[in-house]
Design a protein around this motif. Structure first.
Motif, short mmCIF file in Angstrom:
data_model
loop_
_atom_site.label_atom_id
_atom_site.label_comp_id
_atom_site.label_asym_id
_atom_site.label_seq_id
_atom_site.Cartn_x
_atom_site.Cartn_y
_atom_site.Cartn_z
N SER A 131 21.70 -56.40 85.34
CA SER A 131 21.09 -55.19 84.83
C SER A 131 21.95 -53.92 84.90
CB SER A 131 19.75 -54.94 85.54
OG SER A 131 19.15 -53.77 85.05
N PRO A 132 22.42 -53.47 86.03
CA PRO A 132 23.13 -52.19 85.97
C PRO A 132 24.44 -52.27 85.20
CG PRO A 132 23.16 -53.06 88.20
CD PRO A 132 22.31 -53.97 87.38
N VAL A 133 25.14 -53.39 85.30
CA VAL A 133 26.42 -53.53 84.61
C VAL A 133 26.20 -53.61 83.11
CG1 VAL A 133 28.47 -54.98 84.36
CG2 VAL A 133 27.46 -54.65 86.60
N GLU A 152 23.76 -52.39 81.30
CA GLU A 152 23.36 -51.10 80.75
C GLU A 152 24.55 -50.15 80.65
OE1 GLU A 152 20.25 -49.75 83.27
OE2 GLU A 152 18.91 -51.37 82.68
N ILE A 153 25.38 -50.15 81.68
CA ILE A 153 26.56 -49.28 81.66
C ILE A 153 27.51 -49.69 80.54
CG2 ILE A 153 28.62 -48.64 82.96
CD1 ILE A 153 26.84 -48.80 85.50
N MET A 154 27.68 -51.00 80.35
CA MET A 154 28.56 -51.47 79.27
C MET A 154 28.03 -51.06 77.90
SD MET A 154 29.81 -55.25 80.48
CE MET A 154 30.20 -55.72 78.82
N TYR A 197 26.02 -48.57 77.13
CA TYR A 197 26.14 -47.11 76.96
C TYR A 197 27.60 -46.70 76.74
CZ TYR A 197 21.35 -46.88 78.70
OH TYR A 197 20.00 -47.04 78.87
N SER A 198 28.51 -47.34 77.45
CA SER A 198 29.93 -47.00 77.29
C SER A 198 30.44 -47.37 75.90
CB SER A 198 30.77 -47.73 78.35
OG SER A 198 30.38 -47.35 79.62
N TYR A 199 30.09 -48.55 75.45
CA TYR A 199 30.51 -48.95 74.12
C TYR A 199 29.85 -48.09 73.04
CZ TYR A 199 33.34 -53.00 75.27
OH TYR A 199 34.36 -53.81 75.71
N THR A 242 17.07 -47.28 73.32
CA THR A 242 17.03 -47.34 74.77
C THR A 242 16.37 -46.11 75.38
OG1 THR A 242 19.26 -46.44 74.95
CG2 THR A 242 19.03 -48.83 74.98
#
Length: 93
Positions: free
Chosen positions: A32-34, A36-38, A40-42, A88
């Motif tokens: 989950s946290p990884v 979502e971060i990926m 959002y970053s992309y 999101t």
């Protein structure tokens, strides 16, 4: 020289969003946290690449056929990233 540099940067920006596919094959990338971060970053990178391509094409006057194609594709990526971010954000509320 500016035309070639901007075109090369826009070309590289075409392929970076596809690097998420091999990354998502790892188990740590699906947690989950990884994840979502990926995403959002992309999405942020895709928005930046779309804005860069549009500004380079219009304000920078880099008007060749390849840059025109890069601008269209990066613009489509940008719209898709905005849609992903809107989905999101509305999902949070």
């Amino acid at each position: 020289m500016k035309n070639k540099i901007c075109t090369a940067i826009a070309t590289i920006m075409l392929f970076v969003p596809w690097t998420i596919l091999p990354l998502r094959t790892f188990d740590w990338a699906l947690e989950s946290p990884v994840a979502e971060i990926m995403v959002y970053s992309y999405a942020a990178f895709m928005i930046f690449s779309g804005v860069f391509s549009i500004f380079a094409y219009t304000k920078g006057k880099v008007k060749n056929r390849w840059m025109q194609l890069c601008t269209v594709i990066n613009g489509i990526y940008m719209v898709g990233a905005i849609v992903i971010l809107c989905m999101t954000i509305t999902n949070l509320f």
